[in-house]
Design a protein around this motif. Structure first.
Motif, PDB file in Angstrom:
ATOM      1  N   ARG A  57       0.852  -1.185   0.000  1.00 13.96           N
ATOM      2  CA  ARG A  57       0.000   0.000   0.000  1.00 13.96           C
ATOM      3  C   ARG A  57       0.893   1.241   0.000  1.00 13.96           C
ATOM      4  NH1 ARG A  57      -5.240  -1.436   0.954  1.00 13.96           N
ATOM      5  NH2 ARG A  57      -5.530  -3.575   1.640  1.00 13.96           N
ATOM      6  N   VAL A  58       0.347   2.399  -0.343  1.00 17.31           N
ATOM      7  CA  VAL A  58       1.112   3.636  -0.457  1.00 17.31           C
ATOM      8  C   VAL A  58       1.883   3.930   0.821  1.00 17.31           C
ATOM      9  CG1 VAL A  58       0.918   6.137  -0.793  1.00 17.31           C
ATOM     10  CG2 VAL A  58      -0.467   4.597  -2.153  1.00 17.31           C
ATOM     11  N   GLU A  59       1.274   3.682   1.984  1.00 18.27           N
ATOM     12  CA  GLU A  59       1.943   3.972   3.254  1.00 18.27           C
ATOM     13  C   GLU A  59       2.985   2.920   3.623  1.00 18.27           C
ATOM     14  OE1 GLU A  59      -1.715   1.556   4.190  1.00 18.27           O
ATOM     15  OE2 GLU A  59      -1.343   3.297   2.930  1.00 18.27           O
ATOM     16  N   ASP A 111      -8.656  -0.288  -3.155  1.00 16.87           N
ATOM     17  CA  ASP A 111      -7.366   0.170  -3.664  1.00 16.87           C
ATOM     18  C   ASP A 111      -6.935  -0.674  -4.850  1.00 16.87           C
ATOM     19  OD1 ASP A 111      -7.285   2.033  -1.617  1.00 16.87           O
ATOM     20  OD2 ASP A 111      -6.139   0.718  -0.282  1.00 16.87           O
ATOM     21  N   GLY A 113      -3.849  -1.095  -8.170  1.00 25.12           N
ATOM     22  CA  GLY A 113      -2.549  -0.749  -8.728  1.00 25.12           C
ATOM     23  C   GLY A 113      -2.208  -1.722  -9.838  1.00 25.12           C
ATOM     24  N   VAL A 131       2.253  -1.210  -6.272  1.00 29.45           N
ATOM     25  CA  VAL A 131       1.778  -0.291  -5.233  1.00 29.45           C
ATOM     26  C   VAL A 131       0.307  -0.029  -5.511  1.00 29.45           C
ATOM     27  CG1 VAL A 131       2.012   2.003  -4.228  1.00 29.45           C
ATOM     28  CG2 VAL A 131       4.047   0.778  -5.011  1.00 29.45           C
ATOM     29  N   VAL A 132      -0.536  -0.255  -4.489  1.00 26.80           N
ATOM     30  CA  VAL A 132      -1.971  -0.010  -4.645  1.00 26.80           C
ATOM     31  C   VAL A 132      -2.339   1.297  -3.945  1.00 26.80           C
ATOM     32  CG1 VAL A 132      -2.626  -2.429  -4.949  1.00 26.80           C
ATOM     33  CG2 VAL A 132      -2.521  -1.484  -2.652  1.00 26.80           C
ATOM     34  N   ARG A 133      -3.254   2.063  -4.542  1.00 25.59           N
ATOM     35  CA  ARG A 133      -3.714   3.363  -4.036  1.00 25.59           C
ATOM     36  C   ARG A 133      -5.219   3.369  -3.929  1.00 25.59           C
ATOM     37  NH1 ARG A 133       0.864   6.185  -5.188  1.00 25.59           N
ATOM     38  NH2 ARG A 133       1.972   5.504  -6.991  1.00 25.59           N
TER      39      ARG A 133
END
Length: 133
Positions: A57-59, A111, A113, A131-133
């Motif tokens: 994930r983005v974080e 999410d 990506g 990377v998933v957003r």
């Protein structure tokens, strides 16, 4: 008293009838053949050609249990053998894909990506982190 005398033979008939219903049947292999121990594991364990990566994930948290789909972008590509794969609890995945170029997409709830241009070459494992957003 007469009802009790009938119950015994009825139970025996029911047990005898169930004897041929397959309750004790063992699973068979493909096309009705005999299953051999470890046969399915041997088929799935060929990890010499395909894609390996991680969904994040983005974080930075792992994309645990995300759905991954592959779309071949090569005009000559063979069919994708599995409809989808799921990442593990750490976001890792491996997908045994035939030789071609792919777009790999991941969905983790809402999410999404993807990574494009993943080239799978026979005898090699391509890397594709998503990377998933």
């Amino acid at each position: 008293m007469r009802a009790g005398a009938v119950a015994g033979p009825v139970v025996l008939v029911a047990v005898a009838a169930l004897g041929g219903c397959g309750l004790g049947a063992q699973p068979s292999g493909p096309a009705g053949g005999e299953a051999r121990p470890g046969q399915a594991e041997q088929v799935r364990s060929d990890r010499s050609t395909g894609v390996r990566g991680r969904v994040v994930r983005v974080e930075g948290a792992p994309g645990a249990h995300c759905l991954l789909e592959a779309r071949a972008t090569s005009a000559w590509a063979p069919p994708v053998p599995d409809t989808a794969v799921i990442s593990d609890a750490e976001g890792r995945y491996f997908w045994a894909l035939p030789e071609a170029t792919y777009t790999i997409a991941a969905r983790c709830g809402g999410d999404r990506g993807r990574v494009e241009g993943v080239e799978v070459v026979s005898g090699r494992v391509a890397g594709a982190d998503i990377v998933v957003r």
